[in-house]
Scaffold this motif. Structure first.
Motif: not given
Ligand code: BGC
Length: 734
Positions: A60, A78, A133, A147, A180, A191, A224, A227, A259-260, A385, A462
């Protein structure tokens, strides 16, 4: 070896293990150049098809180390259900897949959470990762949230205690776990644009308290941020959430990673307390790379703030042990880990209904018909993820037939066939399987069987919410048709959250098996045949209808869908983007069962509910109310099979001028042989007897009374106690 270490210690003062993690981090930060500091505060999402640095792992996230000073890289994976390998990014790499978060939550067993965390953390380390994560601790506020399967449930104390235990387990491997998504990422729709609107007391008394309890108990190295926005500010640039609540009031000394794709600024985010931008390629700009350096040079961000970011990151890495013992690839004992995954699945299965003792399946059943859910090959898992490619193998991998998350959330069935596991346990019965697509044919066969087990599924991923709470496709019609013709129908639900059950009245037995992980088929069969006595309890309410939810439809869905259709393919995964919108939370801190009680509504199956193949009775109940309130009692297994009980204590607390409603304030998990009695003492969590006073910035238990009940679920008080306890006014720190 010893000589090496002392050499290193001489060479790099920060490596001196006789110093505290804080002192070591400060020594290290002194040595770093500004560019090196900037390098540590933004991480990269390892690009596919590009050569990776030699110390990176496809996962990740990756943050290069500082070789000059012996600082290892950060390698992130993750997450909560095992070492994920989304879309097979590390070709063929498998890991042990725990059941979903809700299944783990249903165990109500912190020791199991810790063991599960320890197991997945061990695998993460053995694959070379040093940050997991993991530690999803959002409350499941919305029954359709995509989720929910990753989260633990709807109750503050339960989520806090269980998430904390899992984090502790992960970190016992000398690596960091995050917690997170901080905070209020309670829906997937929009989100990245939605704004959660709650007042401060409601925030503090609900999701934030769950995080606070988990952080106290688990001590995660990193948090973490989420979003979404909260009261207008993005969670990753919320001074209130990060600086004031997390760092000031809770004294959190780890680091906050985004978060990413959740960062939207440099100065605002940095000053709000964000310490690290994750997967910077997913944001509009590399905010914490050159723009951060420029902001420091121009004086918009003091250098001390960057030093603080780096101190926090390195201190947490040192504290965890990951810097001193950098994870290296090792072999993994997958067989013993599979046993942990199986135990977790068994402990998470909830027996919702069992009329006339239809379960466990009688040894006399001669013909068993198994229908649906791809039970011939495997068990369902959730997408996104957190997706693990299980050691057991993948029985079926389908693009989700619908929805814009289809490319991200593959619909994956772990190869653990309930049908085979049932056959093994009924060698002299005729066991047939039908896929259930032809409802009339299934009903015809069902009429002739002694017993029917219908596997019913609801898939979640997700990046997308489910638009309705029914089972996928025609399964309600299927169950209706089957249970009409055969009164010995058992439904096994594989869902990522609550599902409606329009057929419940005519269906005598129902098991909630959630997404049961890589040994799910075996676990389900063991419960069906009574090799395992079900002990799971619902960590969420199953509503009678969507209209019981505080928001009976998904806020923002239409706008987000239109935006997604217009930008298809350009904006990334799922239904994350679109026009900004606000989400109101009329339930405030009264999430789940508390909302239902406030509305005078009854759930179909309430939070905390779960049946057993035996019965438990309580006696000698005593309450000691001093500074701490303690409830003691005995629990006896009055049946003739061993089992585990989950006695729950609720306190009715009046808040904000509303009549008192019940909150879970403590529980215990007790394993008992037939006829065995054990004493139990439960200490009530004081912050759940209190209200958060924003003027005094403190929890306040008012002078007054509360009614404390020993209960089997959020609505079923045992009648053994209903004691009114006098409360003395107390202030507790925020
Ligand atoms: C998710 C996180 C995850 C991250 C890294 C995001 O889209 O919300 O829960 O840890 O991606 O993969």
């Amino acid at each position: 070896m010893i000589a090496d270490t002392s050499l290193m210690a001489q060479e790099f003062a920060w490596k001196d293990r006789s110093l505290s993690a804080d002192a070591r981090a400060r020594l290290l930060v002194k040595e770093l150049t500004l560019d090196e500091k900037i390098g540590l505060v933004h991480g990269s999402f390892p690009p596919k098809n590009k050569a990776l640095p030699s110390d990176a792992i496809m996962g990740a996230g990756y943050v290069p180390g500082v070789p000059r000073l012996g600082v290892p890289s950060i390698r992130e994976t993750d997450a909560s259900l095992g070492v994920a390998n989304v879309l097979d990014m590390r070709k063929g790499d498998v890991a042990t897949a725990l059941p979903s978060g809700l299944a783990l939550g249903a165990s109500f067993d912190p020791a199991l959470m810790e063991a599960g965390g320890a197991m997945i953390g061990k695998e993460a380390r053995a694959k070379g990762f040093n940050v997991m994560l993991a530690g999803g601790a959002n409350l499941t506020r919305d029954p359709w949230a995509g989720r929910n399967f990753e989260y633990l449930g709807e109750d503050v104390l339960h989520t806090g205690v269980m998430a904390g235990a899992s984090i502790r387990g992960i970190q016992s491997n000398g690596i960091v776990s995050t917690i997170k998504h901080f905070a209020f990422n309670s829906q997937e729709t929009g989100r990245n644009v939605m704004n959660a609107q709650l007042n401060e007391a409601e925030l503090r008394e609900s999701d934030l308290l769950a995080f606070q309890i988990a952080i106290e108990r688990g001590g995660p190295g990193s948090v973490m941020c989420a979003y979404n926005r909260v009261n207008q500010d993005y969670a990753c640039e919320s001074d209130f959430l990060i600086n004031q609540v997390l760092k000031r009031d809770w004294g959190y000394d780890g680091w906050v990673m985004s978060d990413w794709g959740a960062v939207h600024s440099t100065v605002k985010a940095a000053l709000a307390g964000l310490d690290q931008q994750s997967g910077y390629e997913l944001d509009q700009e590399p905010y914490f790379a050159s723009p951060l350096k420029m902001a420091v040079q121009s004086g918009d961000i003091p250098l001390q703030r960057v030093d603080d970011m780096v101190t926090r990151i390195t201190r947490a890495m040192i504290k965890s042990g990951a810097y001193d013992d950098d994870p290296k690839p090792r072999t993994i004992d997958y067989a013993s880990h599979a046993a942990i995954a199986q135990t977790a699945a068994e402990k998470g299965i909830v027996l919702l209904k069992n009329d006339n003792g239809l379960l466990p399946i009688a040894a006399t059943a001669r013909s068993i018909l198994v229908i649906g859910g791809h039970a011939d090959v495997g068990v369902l898992s959730g997408g996104g993820s957190s997706q693990v490619r299980p050691v057991a193998g993948i029985a079926l991998e389908a693009d989700a037939a619908w929805g814009p998350a289809a490319s991200f959330g593959k619909k994956i069935y772990h190869a653990s066939s309930p049908l085979e596991a049932i056959r093994k346990r009924a060698p002299s019965a005729q066991v047939r399987f039908l896929d259930g697509l032809d409802i009339a044919a299934a009903a015809e066969a069902a009429a002739k069987a002694d017993l029917v087990v219908v596997f019913a599924e609801q898939w979640r991923t997700e990046a997308e919410d489910v638009e309705h709470l029914g089972l996928d496709q025609d399964q309600d019609a299927l169950i209706n048709a089957i249970s009409k013709v055969n009164p010995a129908t058992i439904v096994v639900l594989e869902t990522g959250g609550a599902a409606l059950m329009p057929w419940i009245d005519q269906t005598p037995a129902v098991l909630a098996a959630w997404y049961p992980g890589e040994r799910g088929g075996e676990a389900i069969a063991r419960v069906l045949f009574g090799e395992v006595n079900p002990s799971g309890r619902l960590p969420i309410s199953f509503p009678k209808g969507a209209e019981q939810a505080p928001r009976p439809s998904i806020p923002g869905l239409a706008g987000v869908k239109a935006a997604e259709a217009a930008a298809r393919g350009k904006r990334g995964y799922g239904l994350a983007w679109g026009p900004r919108f606000d989400v109101a939370y009329p339930e405030g801190a009264d999430v789940g069962y508390r909302w239902l009680e406030r509305q005078g509504q009854e759930a179909l199956f309430p939070f905390g509910h779960g049946l057993s193949y035996t019965r438990f009775e309580y006696a000698d109940v005593r309450i000691d109310a001093a500074d701490e309130i303690k409830v003691s009692f005995t629990v006896t297994n009055v049946g003739d099979v061993a089992g585990e009980d989950t006695p729950q204590i609720y306190a009715a607390v009046a808040a904000r001028g509303r009549p008192p409603i019940r909150r879970l304030v403590g529980w215990s998990k007790v394993a008992l042989a037939p006829q065995e009695t054990k004493p139990v003492t439960i200490i009530l969590e004081p912050r759940l007897l209190a209200q958060f006073d924003t003027e005094q910035n403190a929890w306040i238990i008012p002078d007054g009374e509360t009614t404390v009940t020993l209960s089997r679920s959020a609505v079923e008080a045992t009648g053994d106690i209903g004691s009114v306890v006098k409360l003395r006014k107390r202030h507790l720190r925020p």
